[in-house]
Design a protein around this motif. Structure first.
Motif, PDB file in Angstrom:
ATOM      1  N   LYS A  37       0.671  -1.154   0.037  1.00  0.00           N
ATOM      2  CA  LYS A  37      -0.188  -0.113   0.030  1.00  0.00           C
ATOM      3  C   LYS A  37       0.684   1.067  -0.071  1.00  0.00           C
ATOM      4  O   LYS A  37       0.455   2.215  -0.661  1.00  0.00           O
ATOM      5  CB  LYS A  37      -1.029  -0.056   1.313  1.00  0.00           C
ATOM      6  CG  LYS A  37      -1.892  -1.072   1.103  1.00  0.00           C
ATOM      7  CD  LYS A  37      -2.606  -1.168   2.591  1.00  0.00           C
ATOM      8  CE  LYS A  37      -3.526  -2.413   2.381  1.00  0.00           C
ATOM      9  NZ  LYS A  37      -4.279  -2.598   3.832  1.00  0.00           N
ATOM     10  N   LEU A  54      -8.034   3.363   1.617  1.00  0.00           N
ATOM     11  CA  LEU A  54      -7.425   2.032   1.750  1.00  0.00           C
ATOM     12  C   LEU A  54      -8.445   1.407   2.747  1.00  0.00           C
ATOM     13  O   LEU A  54      -9.192   1.921   3.353  1.00  0.00           O
ATOM     14  CB  LEU A  54      -6.033   2.337   2.703  1.00  0.00           C
ATOM     15  CG  LEU A  54      -4.879   2.848   1.936  1.00  0.00           C
ATOM     16  CD1 LEU A  54      -3.543   3.135   3.072  1.00  0.00           C
ATOM     17  CD2 LEU A  54      -4.478   2.191   0.694  1.00  0.00           C
ATOM     18  N   LEU A  68      -7.516  -1.270  -1.592  1.00  0.00           N
ATOM     19  CA  LEU A  68      -7.465   0.031  -2.139  1.00  0.00           C
ATOM     20  C   LEU A  68      -8.492   0.462  -3.186  1.00  0.00           C
ATOM     21  O   LEU A  68      -8.862  -0.281  -4.092  1.00  0.00           O
ATOM     22  CB  LEU A  68      -5.935   0.339  -2.773  1.00  0.00           C
ATOM     23  CG  LEU A  68      -5.684   1.702  -3.097  1.00  0.00           C
ATOM     24  CD1 LEU A  68      -4.207   2.183  -2.686  1.00  0.00           C
ATOM     25  CD2 LEU A  68      -5.834   1.835  -4.663  1.00  0.00           C
TER      26      LEU A  68
END
Length: 248
Positions: A37, A54, A68
């Motif tokens: 991420k 997220l 995401l």
């Protein structure tokens, strides 16, 4: 601050080189599914997008989330699921199930302006032997009919080749959800058994089972030669998930 349009190939390269750098400086211990991420978010923050989140709640499954989500051009919605290959994790039955669950969760969000991507990465060696060209756990042989002939070893193309193409010239793969081969059938059946409740709770409708879903190779990094003893560079693949042509 200068921004640019989102390009999935550039995003993939950003992730790959970030992972390779992290490995090269000896910080492999921080690499995991969650760590993906960071480079993805950093790339997107410098891109022309309207929104990024997220752990985004799935719009059709109660208590399920995407890794995401971001929005482009005020309308186009982009969803990602991530996987990181480590210590042969992708060889286990539980992880094979989780990979398929990711594909189906992505498949379920298809409306007019939605796009869904599955991103998987790891060091080059692990990616190839534990995902791209995974072989059976035990040697399997075909017993010959002729008395004096030797058994012939079955050459496996790899478990995941039924779900993913690794050939840019033939990028599309349609997954037959009516497959009767037990190792695949059990995975498909378990998804629809376990996700029927979350789908009903979120949408108040039954979860339909399509005959097929489609994956399309978007990006697959090449192999980098490294002298013996040096760190393993990263390897990454991204596939778009969509409805098959004969979707029903």
């Amino acid at each position: 601050m200068m921004t640019k349009d989102v390009n999935v190939n550039q995003l993939a390269n950003a992730v790959m080189w970030w992972l390779s750098y992290t490995s090269a400086v000896g910080r492999n211990y921080v690499l995991s599914e969650g760590s993906i991420k960071f480079p993805v978010s950093e790339y997107l923050e410098r891109s022309t997008i309207d929104e990024i989140e997220l752990e985004y709640g799935h719009p059709k499954l109660s208590r399920k989330r995407f890794d995401l989500f971001f929005k482009k051009n005020s309308a186009e919605k982009i969803f990602f699921e991530f996987k990181y290959i480590k210590n042969g994790s992708t060889r286990t039955q539980d992880e094979k199930q989780r990979v398929f669950n990711d594909l189906m969760r992505l498949h379920l969000i298809h409306d007019t302006d939605n796009k869904a991507y599955f991103l998987i990465c790891g060091n080059q060696s692990d990616f190839i032997k534990d995902f791209q060209k995974i072989s059976p756990n035990k040697d399997q042989f075909i017993t010959p009919r002729q008395k004096d002939s030797l058994p012939t070893k079955i050459i496996s193309e790899g478990f995941y080749t039924k779900w993913f193409s690794f050939d840019a010239n033939l990028p599309d793969k349609e997954i037959d959800l009516n497959d009767t081969v037990k190792e695949y059938k059990d995975i498909y059946d378990l998804f629809f058994k376990e996700y029927a409740g979350p789908h009903l709770a979120k949408t108040m409708t039954a979860l339909d089972r399509p005959d097929r879903i489609k994956t399309s190779l978007v990006f697959l990094s090449g192999n980098l030669e490294q002298p013996t003893g040096l760190f393993q560079p990263a390897k990454i693949g991204i596939w778009e998930i969509s409805k098959a042509s004969n979707y029903s």
